[in-house]
Design a protein around this motif. Structure first.
Motif, PDB file in Angstrom:
ATOM      1  N   LEU A  50       0.853  -0.946  -0.223  1.00  0.00           N
ATOM      2  CA  LEU A  50       0.082  -0.025  -0.107  1.00  0.00           C
ATOM      3  C   LEU A  50       0.757   1.163  -0.106  1.00  0.00           C
ATOM      4  N   PHE A  51       0.382   2.335  -0.515  1.00  0.00           N
ATOM      5  CA  PHE A  51       0.850   3.661  -0.512  1.00  0.00           C
ATOM      6  C   PHE A  51       0.703   4.248   0.869  1.00  0.00           C
ATOM      7  N   SER A  52      -0.202   4.023   1.728  1.00  0.00           N
ATOM      8  CA  SER A  52      -0.493   4.610   2.993  1.00  0.00           C
ATOM      9  C   SER A  52       0.062   3.827   4.168  1.00  0.00           C
ATOM     10  N   PRO A  53       0.676   3.957   4.908  1.00  0.00           N
ATOM     11  CA  PRO A  53       1.128   3.477   6.267  1.00  0.00           C
ATOM     12  C   PRO A  53      -0.116   2.833   7.178  1.00  0.00           C
ATOM     13  N   TRP A  54       0.245   2.090   8.017  1.00  0.00           N
ATOM     14  CA  TRP A  54      -0.906   1.526   8.813  1.00  0.00           C
ATOM     15  C   TRP A  54      -1.632   2.585   9.728  1.00  0.00           C
ATOM     16  N   GLU A  55      -1.050   3.823   9.894  1.00  0.00           N
ATOM     17  CA  GLU A  55      -1.813   4.691  10.630  1.00  0.00           C
ATOM     18  C   GLU A  55      -3.108   5.267   9.598  1.00  0.00           C
ATOM     19  N   TYR A  56      -2.944   5.186   8.337  1.00  0.00           N
ATOM     20  CA  TYR A  56      -3.915   5.617   7.592  1.00  0.00           C
ATOM     21  C   TYR A  56      -5.055   4.415   7.038  1.00  0.00           C
ATOM     22  N   ASN A  57      -4.716   3.088   7.544  1.00  0.00           N
ATOM     23  CA  ASN A  57      -5.416   2.120   7.127  1.00  0.00           C
ATOM     24  C   ASN A  57      -6.372   1.239   8.166  1.00  0.00           C
ATOM     25  N   ILE A  58      -6.268   1.707   9.249  1.00  0.00           N
ATOM     26  CA  ILE A  58      -7.012   1.264  10.574  1.00  0.00           C
ATOM     27  C   ILE A  58      -8.531   2.173  10.712  1.00  0.00           C
ATOM     28  N   ASP A  59      -9.428   1.577  10.805  1.00  0.00           N
ATOM     29  CA  ASP A  59     -10.710   2.327  11.270  1.00  0.00           C
ATOM     30  C   ASP A  59     -10.734   2.282  12.693  1.00  0.00           C
ATOM     31  N   ARG A  60     -11.095   3.337  13.347  1.00  0.00           N
ATOM     32  CA  ARG A  60     -11.124   3.489  14.730  1.00  0.00           C
ATOM     33  C   ARG A  60     -11.975   2.700  15.591  1.00  0.00           C
ATOM     34  N   ALA A  61     -13.261   2.665  14.970  1.00  0.00           N
ATOM     35  CA  ALA A  61     -14.416   1.770  15.456  1.00  0.00           C
ATOM     36  C   ALA A  61     -13.811   0.212  15.451  1.00  0.00           C
ATOM     37  N   SER A  62     -13.394  -0.150  14.238  1.00  0.00           N
ATOM     38  CA  SER A  62     -12.738  -1.328  14.165  1.00  0.00           C
ATOM     39  C   SER A  62     -11.627  -1.646  15.015  1.00  0.00           C
ATOM     40  N   GLU A  63     -10.974  -0.451  15.406  1.00  0.00           N
ATOM     41  CA  GLU A  63      -9.630  -0.552  16.229  1.00  0.00           C
ATOM     42  C   GLU A  63     -10.076  -0.911  17.695  1.00  0.00           C
ATOM     43  N   ARG A  64     -11.174  -0.242  18.170  1.00  0.00           N
ATOM     44  CA  ARG A  64     -11.862  -0.466  19.438  1.00  0.00           C
ATOM     45  C   ARG A  64     -12.278  -1.835  19.663  1.00  0.00           C
ATOM     46  N   LEU A  65     -12.760  -2.483  18.604  1.00  0.00           N
ATOM     47  CA  LEU A  65     -13.599  -4.101  18.773  1.00  0.00           C
ATOM     48  C   LEU A  65     -12.084  -4.857  18.857  1.00  0.00           C
TER      49      LEU A  65
END
Length: 448
Positions: A50-65
């Motif tokens: 990917l062009f974007s690093p992990w910080e741009y690829n993780i959704d916040r609600a998904s991260e909380r789950l």
């Protein structure tokens, strides 16, 4: 609204994020995924970084789950491949969190309507639930839902090779020697492409990435010969914003590609508007409309973008921009003919809503035929949509992210302007172009 059921079509990154936000809102998501497992489309490009690093690829609600399960988040500055995106994020999200009870795989949606209402009938329509028909291993089935988010993506409906938007004459007959998107030329597809003349049609990042990999393959299999078929007349447009691109990996890709073209490692055929494909013995004869031009190649890779599959939406009241096939309010933000900066201002439920209340496009499919979609854009879309469905209109209208700039206007400068939007933004400005920087100085959200 705790009993409200929302159907989500597609268990890719944006579909799963939609389900996570819906759960947080006390709504009940039902995710229908056509493939045998979540992230089925991502698996097709697992080899691509990917062009974007992990910080741009993780959704916040998904991260909380995920955090509820003791998940270890990846290093934010690292760049994952599609395979790593699945292994480290999407697979755990779909199989180890509370989402696992809301996902139905091998369930391809075939039709959507309103219960008791065909497309013509209006009175009382808004109150009627949606009915979604889908096909799985047991045969046809259906569910009802109060709202629908179509995040089914576009990967499996690529644009054809023909310059007029149609399949080239002979394209279907020669399908055995044609691939679409980004085949794994250095991995699974190595035997197919090594030592061969491979034509790549397209000018976007998929085409560029594939041509670079073919050039690398040439050093290991010297007979490999990449040929770039470009419909336009200016190869430099594909080189991108370089160091000005806030996604550094995307800028580096363009810079490497420019260097390889300059070094003669990639044969360039400009103004090549492909119209027909024929056989020349065991090889393909790739023909252009102009001047009887033709290229002989062993393989053709078509990387001309994607389009939406709208076939299962025929009974819904859908209004799309006639050019881009995206929601009408979104079109001015992403139309490459008008606003050609790759950067797109964040947007949500308001821009994505349809005349069919409760139905929303999200993710790559919301862009229709337009390129430059970022996952982070999709995450913001579904956060806003979930808030709107839950009745939290204030949260739905709020912008909660800042997107990285591309550092490039993709249209060439004209004689009387520095570029399509006045040229690239000043280095010190957090903007995609001059027009965007000026609009922000005036207190506006941006040039869009």
């Amino acid at each position: 609204m705790g009993m409200t059921t929302v159907a989500v079509i597609g268990a890719g990154p944006v579909g799963l994020a939609a389900a996570a936000h819906l759960l947080e809102r006390g709504l009940t998501p039902v995710v229908l995924e056509a493939g045998p497992s979540a992230a089925h489309a991502v698996r097709q490009w697992a080899h691509v970084r990917l062009f974007s690093p992990w910080e741009y690829n993780i959704d916040r609600a998904s991260e909380r789950l995920l955090q509820e399960t003791g998940w270890n988040s990846p290093a934010p500055a690292d760049y994952p491949t599609g395979g790593e995106l699945i292994e480290r994020y999407l697979e755990p999200l779909a199989t180890r969190t509370r989402l696992k009870d809301h996902i139905q795989t091998s369930s391809r949606v075939t039709d959507i309507s309103r219960v008791g209402f065909d497309k013509l009938k209006t009175k009382g329509r808004e109150a009627a639930p949606f009915e979604l028909r889908y096909q799985n291993g047991a045969g046809p089935n259906s569910i009802q839902a109060q709202a629908v988010i179509d995040a089914s993506g576009t990967w499996f409906s690529p644009n054809p090779a023909g310059a007029n938007g149609l399949s080239a004459i002979g394209e279907r007959d020669n399908a055995a020697n044609i691939a679409y998107g980004m085949p794994d030329v250095l991995g699974k597809g190595r035997a197919r492409y090594a030592g061969k003349t491979v034509a790549v049609l397209g000018s976007g990042h998929s085409a560029i990435g594939t041509l670079i990999e073919l050039a690398r393959l040439c050093t290991e299999a010297p007979g490999t010969r990449p040929v770039w078929l470009l419909r336009g007349d200016d190869p430099a447009k594909a080189f991108g914003g370089g160091a000005n691109d806030k996604l550094a990996a995307r800028g580096q890709l363009g810079a490497e590609f420019a260097a390889r073209v300059a070094a003669g490692q990639i044969q360039v055929e400009t103004e090549f508007r492909l119209t027909h494909l024929t056989r020349d013995g065991d090889r393909l004869r790739i023909g252009s409309a102009c001047c009887g031009r033709g290229i002989a190649a062993d393989e053709l890779i078509v990387a001309t973008g994607f389009r939406s599959d709208l076939s299962f939406l025929r009974e819904l009241r859908i209004q799309l921009d006639p050019t881009i096939e995206c929601p009408v309010a979104l079109a001015p933000l992403i139309d490459p003919n008008e606003h050609s900066c790759g950067t797109v201002r964040p947007h949500g439920a308001r821009e994505l809503a349809q005349q069919e209340p409760g139905f929303y496009f999200a993710g790559m499919k919301s862009y229709g035929r337009a390129p430059t979609f970022l996952m982070l854009t999709g995450y913001e879309q579904v956060r806003s949509i979930a808030a709107e469905i839950a009745g939290d209109h204030e949260a739905a209208g709020r912008v909660e992210l800042v997107l990285p700039e591309t550092g490039v206007c993709s249209l060439a400068a004209t004689a009387d302007a520095a570029g399509c939007c006045g040229g690239p933004a000043p280095a010190e400005a957090t903007a995609c172009c001059v027009a965007d920087a000026e609009a922000k100085q005036e207190g506006k959200a941006g040039c869009a």
